[in-house]
Design a protein around this motif. Structure first.
Motif, PDB file in Angstrom:
ATOM      1  N   PHE A  67     -16.832  46.708 -46.086  1.00 17.24           N
ATOM      2  CA  PHE A  67     -18.170  46.539 -45.500  1.00 17.24           C
ATOM      3  C   PHE A  67     -18.466  45.063 -45.247  1.00 17.24           C
ATOM      4  CE2 PHE A  67     -22.669  45.588 -46.434  1.00 17.24           C
ATOM      5  CZ  PHE A  67     -23.279  46.261 -45.387  1.00 17.24           C
ATOM      6  N   SER A  68     -18.113  44.211 -46.228  1.00 17.64           N
ATOM      7  CA  SER A  68     -18.359  42.768 -46.099  1.00 17.64           C
ATOM      8  C   SER A  68     -17.566  42.177 -44.942  1.00 17.64           C
ATOM      9  CB  SER A  68     -17.986  42.055 -47.403  1.00 17.64           C
ATOM     10  OG  SER A  68     -18.762  42.544 -48.479  1.00 17.64           O
ATOM     11  N   ILE A  69     -16.313  42.622 -44.789  1.00 13.62           N
ATOM     12  CA  ILE A  69     -15.477  42.132 -43.695  1.00 13.62           C
ATOM     13  C   ILE A  69     -16.080  42.519 -42.347  1.00 13.62           C
ATOM     14  CG2 ILE A  69     -13.250  42.437 -42.548  1.00 13.62           C
ATOM     15  CD1 ILE A  69     -11.962  42.545 -45.297  1.00 13.62           C
ATOM     16  N   SER A  70     -16.602  43.737 -42.251  1.00 15.02           N
ATOM     17  CA  SER A  70     -17.233  44.181 -40.998  1.00 15.02           C
ATOM     18  C   SER A  70     -18.423  43.292 -40.654  1.00 15.02           C
ATOM     19  CB  SER A  70     -17.691  45.642 -41.125  1.00 15.02           C
ATOM     20  OG  SER A  70     -16.580  46.488 -41.317  1.00 15.02           O
ATOM     21  N   ILE A  71     -19.200  42.898 -41.676  1.00 15.01           N
ATOM     22  CA  ILE A  71     -20.345  42.006 -41.456  1.00 15.01           C
ATOM     23  C   ILE A  71     -19.859  40.636 -40.991  1.00 15.01           C
ATOM     24  CG2 ILE A  71     -22.278  40.820 -42.542  1.00 15.01           C
ATOM     25  CD1 ILE A  71     -22.745  43.788 -42.150  1.00 15.01           C
ATOM     26  N   ILE A  72     -18.794  40.127 -41.634  1.00 12.65           N
ATOM     27  CA  ILE A  72     -18.237  38.816 -41.262  1.00 12.65           C
ATOM     28  C   ILE A  72     -17.764  38.826 -39.811  1.00 12.65           C
ATOM     29  CG2 ILE A  72     -16.325  37.214 -41.680  1.00 12.65           C
ATOM     30  CD1 ILE A  72     -16.510  37.985 -44.647  1.00 12.65           C
ATOM     31  N   LEU A  73     -17.072  39.906 -39.419  1.00 16.14           N
ATOM     32  CA  LEU A  73     -16.583  40.011 -38.046  1.00 16.14           C
ATOM     33  C   LEU A  73     -17.729  39.990 -37.045  1.00 16.14           C
ATOM     34  CD1 LEU A  73     -13.801  42.720 -38.501  1.00 16.14           C
ATOM     35  CD2 LEU A  73     -13.450  40.333 -37.859  1.00 16.14           C
ATOM     36  N   ARG A  74     -18.841  40.615 -37.424  1.00 14.14           N
ATOM     37  CA  ARG A  74     -19.996  40.658 -36.546  1.00 14.14           C
ATOM     38  C   ARG A  74     -20.684  39.296 -36.443  1.00 14.14           C
ATOM     39  NH1 ARG A  74     -22.287  42.753 -32.120  1.00 14.14           N
ATOM     40  NH2 ARG A  74     -24.567  42.704 -32.230  1.00 14.14           N
ATOM     41  N   VAL A  75     -20.817  38.616 -37.579  1.00 10.83           N
ATOM     42  CA  VAL A  75     -21.554  37.358 -37.616  1.00 10.83           C
ATOM     43  C   VAL A  75     -20.737  36.201 -37.044  1.00 10.83           C
ATOM     44  CG1 VAL A  75     -22.616  35.644 -39.148  1.00 10.83           C
ATOM     45  CG2 VAL A  75     -22.985  38.094 -39.558  1.00 10.83           C
ATOM     46  N   ARG A  76     -19.458  36.121 -37.418  1.00 14.54           N
ATOM     47  CA  ARG A  76     -18.636  34.984 -37.019  1.00 14.54           C
ATOM     48  C   ARG A  76     -18.147  35.058 -35.572  1.00 14.54           C
ATOM     49  NH1 ARG A  76     -16.902  31.866 -41.282  1.00 14.54           N
ATOM     50  NH2 ARG A  76     -16.343  30.429 -39.616  1.00 14.54           N
ATOM     51  N   LYS A  77     -18.189  36.216 -34.963  1.00 10.48           N
ATOM     52  CA  LYS A  77     -17.845  36.393 -33.549  1.00 10.48           C
ATOM     53  C   LYS A  77     -16.430  35.912 -33.203  1.00 10.48           C
ATOM     54  CE  LYS A  77     -22.651  35.970 -31.992  1.00 10.48           C
ATOM     55  NZ  LYS A  77     -23.588  35.255 -31.104  1.00 10.48           N
ATOM     56  N   TYR A  78     -15.480  36.225 -34.068  1.00  9.71           N
ATOM     57  CA  TYR A  78     -14.104  35.808 -33.817  1.00  9.71           C
ATOM     58  C   TYR A  78     -13.560  36.374 -32.507  1.00  9.71           C
ATOM     59  CZ  TYR A  78     -13.770  34.038 -38.611  1.00  9.71           C
ATOM     60  OH  TYR A  78     -13.954  33.340 -39.766  1.00  9.71           O
ATOM     61  N   GLU A  79     -13.892  37.642 -32.233  1.00  8.40           N
ATOM     62  CA  GLU A  79     -13.370  38.274 -31.023  1.00  8.40           C
ATOM     63  C   GLU A  79     -13.906  37.573 -29.779  1.00  8.40           C
ATOM     64  OE1 GLU A  79     -12.603  42.774 -29.300  1.00  8.40           O
ATOM     65  OE2 GLU A  79     -14.406  42.374 -30.470  1.00  8.40           O
ATOM     66  N   ASP A  80     -15.197  37.230 -29.799  1.00 11.41           N
ATOM     67  CA  ASP A  80     -15.786  36.536 -28.649  1.00 11.41           C
ATOM     68  C   ASP A  80     -15.131  35.184 -28.433  1.00 11.41           C
ATOM     69  OD1 ASP A  80     -17.466  38.651 -28.316  1.00 11.41           O
ATOM     70  OD2 ASP A  80     -19.213  37.694 -29.216  1.00 11.41           O
ATOM     71  N   TYR A  81     -14.925  34.426 -29.515  1.00  8.29           N
ATOM     72  CA  TYR A  81     -14.286  33.115 -29.400  1.00  8.29           C
ATOM     73  C   TYR A  81     -12.842  33.248 -28.921  1.00  8.29           C
ATOM     74  CZ  TYR A  81     -18.240  31.048 -31.915  1.00  8.29           C
ATOM     75  OH  TYR A  81     -19.487  30.617 -32.294  1.00  8.29           O
ATOM     76  N   TRP A  82     -12.174  34.291 -29.363  1.00  8.68           N
ATOM     77  CA  TRP A  82     -10.797  34.550 -28.935  1.00  8.68           C
ATOM     78  C   TRP A  82     -10.738  34.665 -27.417  1.00  8.68           C
ATOM     79  CZ3 TRP A  82      -8.132  39.842 -30.440  1.00  8.68           C
ATOM     80  CH2 TRP A  82      -6.892  39.955 -29.776  1.00  8.68           C
ATOM     81  N   TYR A  83     -11.593  35.519 -26.844  1.00  8.42           N
ATOM     82  CA  TYR A  83     -11.544  35.775 -25.400  1.00  8.42           C
ATOM     83  C   TYR A  83     -12.114  34.620 -24.587  1.00  8.42           C
ATOM     84  CZ  TYR A  83     -10.612  40.448 -27.126  1.00  8.42           C
ATOM     85  OH  TYR A  83     -10.072  41.526 -27.785  1.00  8.42           O
ATOM     86  N   MET A  84     -13.190  33.987 -25.086  1.00  7.70           N
ATOM     87  CA  MET A  84     -13.750  32.855 -24.352  1.00  7.70           C
ATOM     88  C   MET A  84     -12.781  31.672 -24.343  1.00  7.70           C
ATOM     89  SD  MET A  84     -17.860  32.763 -25.147  1.00  7.70           S
ATOM     90  CE  MET A  84     -17.723  32.850 -26.943  1.00  7.70           C
ATOM     91  N   GLY A  85     -12.140  31.429 -25.485  1.00  7.70           N
ATOM     92  CA  GLY A  85     -11.153  30.356 -25.543  1.00  7.70           C
ATOM     93  C   GLY A  85      -9.990  30.603 -24.611  1.00  7.70           C
ATOM     94  N   ARG A  86      -9.526  31.869 -24.558  1.00  6.27           N
ATOM     95  CA  ARG A  86      -8.429  32.221 -23.655  1.00  6.27           C
ATOM     96  C   ARG A  86      -8.862  32.057 -22.202  1.00  6.27           C
ATOM     97  NH1 ARG A  86      -4.845  31.449 -25.420  1.00  6.27           N
ATOM     98  NH2 ARG A  86      -4.152  30.330 -23.610  1.00  6.27           N
ATOM     99  N   ALA A  87     -10.103  32.455 -21.892  1.00  5.25           N
ATOM    100  CA  ALA A  87     -10.603  32.325 -20.524  1.00  5.25           C
ATOM    101  C   ALA A  87     -10.681  30.864 -20.107  1.00  5.25           C
ATOM    102  CB  ALA A  87     -11.981  32.979 -20.406  1.00  5.25           C
ATOM    103  N   LEU A  88     -11.168  30.006 -21.005  1.00  5.24           N
ATOM    104  CA  LEU A  88     -11.247  28.576 -20.713  1.00  5.24           C
ATOM    105  C   LEU A  88      -9.852  28.001 -20.484  1.00  5.24           C
ATOM    106  CD1 LEU A  88     -12.664  25.843 -20.551  1.00  5.24           C
ATOM    107  CD2 LEU A  88     -12.613  25.743 -23.060  1.00  5.24           C
ATOM    108  N   ALA A  89      -8.918  28.338 -21.358  1.00 10.29           N
ATOM    109  CA  ALA A  89      -7.555  27.808 -21.252  1.00 10.29           C
ATOM    110  C   ALA A  89      -6.883  28.250 -19.958  1.00 10.29           C
ATOM    111  CB  ALA A  89      -6.730  28.247 -22.461  1.00 10.29           C
TER     112      ALA A  89
END
Length: 294
Positions: A67-89
């Protein structure tokens, strides 16, 4: 070209994307494993109250961890940064090849200083579209040059040498990458899907076992079902099938584009060729980003 031969914002975006992807995949994997281990604890029906309490406490801690990991994934937005960083690159990479090959707004008729200014302006326009990355971008990488010595060296090549360089280091490089990754994604998809089917079959056998021996203290249905569901979730996270199809299409299109290179004779023809090639590679990336809703 090596990664360090690209502009600063390519390096920064690529770095952010890689770090975020690693964190996201690791946390998803741990989340699924905690769910599986929690299900494994309920396989045996303990008789004593003390044993049941211990199992319930451990299982509860694992579920709380998931449950805590799911909250972290939601708050830290790793997936969004992954795709935005790839798009920028990838956007910076496309601009780099257009600049070094005198394509689009960086043609032979444009003075060198003006071409450099246009390139920097376009890089800044691209990075401004991803202002959310400012919180995670490494400042040291931003301090690297917009235009590297390798980029300047490529622009100084003759037309024939630039065509040769582009075909080898861009077109063929991408063909090899798409081909290899399409095959890898296909193999991973088939393996994981086979595992899911086996686990579902084992869950079915476990149900039959309980029907025949209803008083048994062992119940493997929940464990096999949870692992199977986790396998399906992993397939969704990794998107093996979608990636395989996208890479196969891009690979086929680039092979057709590569075959057209033998007809290139002038700077204008090569400029249009590069523009069409980069658009083809951008289409695959744009489709990929659209699926992620970036």
């Amino acid at each position: 070209m090596k990664d360090l031969d690209y502009p600063n914002y390519f390096i920064a975006g690529d770095s952010v994307s890689r770090r975020a992807q690693e964190c996201y995949i690791k946390l998803i994997g741990i989340d699924l494993l905690l769910m599986i281990f929690s299900a494994a604890l309920s396989v045996y029906n303990y008789q004593s109250e003390e044993s049941k309490t211990i199992v319930y406490v451990i299982s509860g801690l694992m579920l709380f961890g998931a449950f805590s990991i799911s909250i972290i994934l939601r708050v830290r937005k790793y997936e969004d940064y992954w795709y935005m960083g790839r798009a920028l690159a990838e956007s910076c990479k496309t601009l780099t090849w257009r600049y070094t090959m005198f394509s689009e707004d960086f043609g032979k008729n444009i003075p060198a200083q003006e071409a450099e200014k246009r390139f920097k302006d376009k890089i800044n326009m691209v990075k401004d579209q991803f202002h959310d990355l400012n919180n995670v971008i490494n400042t040291k990488e931003i301090n690297l040059p917009f235009i590297t010595d390798e980029m300047k060296g490529i622009r100084a090549l003759s037309l024939d040498k630039r065509i040769e360089y582009y075909l080898k280091h861009r077109i063929q490089n991408q063909i090899d990458w798409y081909s290899s990754n399409a095959e890898n994604n296909k193999n991973h998809y088939e393996i994981w899907f086979a595992v899911v089917i086996v686990l579902q079959f084992l869950a079915l056998i476990s149900i039959v076992f309980l029907i025949k021996y209803p008083l048994s203290n062992y119940n493997l249905v929940g464990l096999f079902s949870t692992i199977s569901a986790s396998g399906l979730s992993w397939l969704q996270v990794k998107k093996y099938q979608e990636n395989k199809e996208a890479y196969t299409m891009a690979n086929a299109e680039l092979n057709l584009i590569k075959a057209e290179a033998e007809y290139l004779k002038t700077d204008d023809e090569f400029s249009k060729y590069v523009l069409d090639s980069e658009n083809a590679m951008s289409r695959e990336h744009t489709m990929w980003l659209a699926q992620k809703r970036i």
